[in-house]
Design an enzyme around this catalytic site. Structure first.
Site, PDB file in Angstrom:
ATOM      1  N   SER A  81      -0.653   5.515   3.296  1.00 43.87           N
ATOM      2  CA  SER A  81       0.466   4.568   3.200  1.00 43.87           C
ATOM      3  C   SER A  81       1.624   5.247   2.486  1.00 43.87           C
ATOM      4  O   SER A  81       1.445   5.836   1.420  1.00 43.87           O
ATOM      5  CB  SER A  81       0.047   3.322   2.417  1.00 43.87           C
ATOM      6  N   GLY A  94     -10.019  -1.544  -8.961  1.00 42.50           N
ATOM      7  CA  GLY A  94      -8.784  -2.337  -8.997  1.00 42.50           C
ATOM      8  C   GLY A  94      -8.134  -2.469  -7.638  1.00 42.50           C
ATOM      9  O   GLY A  94      -7.623  -3.535  -7.284  1.00 42.50           O
ATOM     10  N   GLY A  95      -8.159  -1.390  -6.863  1.00 44.82           N
ATOM     11  CA  GLY A  95      -7.577  -1.419  -5.522  1.00 44.82           C
ATOM     12  C   GLY A  95      -8.268  -2.444  -4.632  1.00 44.82           C
ATOM     13  O   GLY A  95      -7.633  -3.141  -3.833  1.00 44.82           O
ATOM     14  N   GLU A 102      -9.686   0.599   1.409  1.00 47.37           N
ATOM     15  CA  GLU A 102     -10.248   0.569   0.043  1.00 47.37           C
ATOM     16  C   GLU A 102     -11.777   0.463   0.073  1.00 47.37           C
ATOM     17  O   GLU A 102     -12.392  -0.087  -0.830  1.00 47.37           O
ATOM     18  CB  GLU A 102      -9.664  -0.606  -0.786  1.00 47.37           C
TER      19      GLU A 102
END
Length: 380
Positions: free
Chosen positions: A159, A241-242, A364
């Site tokens: 990304s 966290g992602g 993820e």
């Protein structure tokens, strides 16, 4: 409501700020961004003024040092307007957090000031054409040559590839599958770094995705995060966290479609009455709302565990990511059904969310890998 299950006043204020920003800057424009494949860099940078470029970066480094629940609230609020834009902000935060948490003082001083304000935007590069779920099998090589590493290889599905200023990249410096991986910070204009053409995707059209291609690319040893061989550990730590954030993006997108479906079914007349009066419609809406709330409750619990460093945080992150992304896609799919043929048209936002949320059960860590993580942890 007991305090145990309520958001604090501070959390509600953060949520409200993110919702207002989204309503003003994202929701009215997201359909056009999708249609024109426009990357709204200016809007993403504007989130930096709210501190959203450094949500869990320490105050010492200029961040706002919030927890993972606050981050999830921000991502969920922004995804109500555009999941692709919200996820982009999440990726930037993961990269900034990695530099802040594991980087040397010199590295932090060099890169964080512009990342915190989002004057510079960061990407995270782990995946390769041949190593997706088996991330530790990555092959991009970094050979030591004096005070530089010489990189060769390709990163896939990045990304911001070709658009972002900074790339936090996992490379192979040793033979050992996971302990031979090192983390480097690489600037966009580094000689030997080039980018593939932007990928033509089903969704996430407001977020550019491209390969990173390294051909004898020289990166200073001073750009290494932590020690050699620590990169895979950093990458995995960042993913807890992602995963919460991408789950939160699914919750936000699904909530938007549920709200749209409630409004639409009240207005739409069939057989002499509003379709919201049919029991089937009410049952569908009830199930959508119930499943969404259940997924949200698990995600918020997992976020609290990650903030607290609980021993079962990785299991809960995986559970929450799996449930939130699967549930989000199901809720959007049901909303499209309630819209009937109109749900399939680009005149309404539902089909865009249907496309955008589909990738959340892949990135993820795929939802199959999430089940592996949970299953292995249970049987350990």
């Amino acid at each position: 409501m007991t305090a145990q299950f309520a958001l604090t006043d501070d959390q509600l204020a953060i949520q409200d700020m993110a919702r207002k920003f989204t309503a003003d800057n994202i929701t009215p424009f997201a359909a056009e961004w999708d249609e024109k494949h426009h990357f709204p860099r200016d809007v993403i940078q504007k989130t930096g003024e709210l501190g959203f470029g450094a949500i869990y970066v320490s105050e010492a480094s200029g961040g706002i040092a919030l927890g993972r629940l606050e981050a999830a609230l921000i991502m969920e609020a922004m995804a109500y307007g555009c999941p692709a834009t919200s996820a982009y902000v999440s990726i930037h935060n993961m990269a900034s957090w990695m530099i802040d948490t594991y980087g040397s003082d010199e590295l932090k001083a060099r890169y964080l000031p512009k990342l915190v304000t989002m004057e510079h935007i960061a990407s995270y590069a782990l995946t390769e054409p041949g190593s997706g779920s088996d991330a530790a099998a990555l092959k991009t090589s970094a050979r030591l040559d004096g005070d530089h590493y010489v990189l060769n290889g390709t990163k896939q599905f990045i990304s911001g590839g070709g658009f972002n200023d900074i790339y936090v990249v996992m490379v192979r410096t040793g033979e050992h599958k996971s302990k031979g991986i090192t983390c480097l910070v690489i600037e966009k204009d580094t000689p030997g770094l080039s980018f593939g053409a932007p990928e033509n995707k089903l969704g996430w059209n407001a977020s550019p995705t491209a390969q990173l291609i390294f051909e004898d690319c020289r990166v200073p040893v001073a750009n290494r995060v932590g020690d050699e061989g620590e990169g895979f550990r950093f990458a995995m730590a960042g993913l807890d966290g992602g995963r919460l954030n991408i789950g939160a993006c699914s919750l936000g997108g699904a909530q938007r479609c549920l709200d749209e479906a409630v409004t639409y079914t009240k207005d739409r007349q069939q057989f002499g009455q509003s379709i919201s009066e049919f029991q089937n419609t009410q049952f569908m809406l009830a199930d959508m709302a119930t499943e969404l709330e259940a997924a949200r409750a698990l995600l918020y619990l997992a976020a609290a565990k990650v903030t607290d460093g609980a021993p079962d945080k990785t299991r809960f992150s995986a559970m929450a990511k799996r449930l939130a992304t699967d549930t989000g896609s199901k809720v959007v799919n049901d909303a499209l059904q309630l819209f009937g043929g109109y749900g399939y048209l680009k005149d309404y936002p539902i089909e865009r969310f249907w496309r955008d949320l589909r990738v959340h059960s892949i990135l993820e860590g795929t939802n199959q890998v999430m089940r592996m993580i949970v299953g292995r942890d249970m049987l350990r």
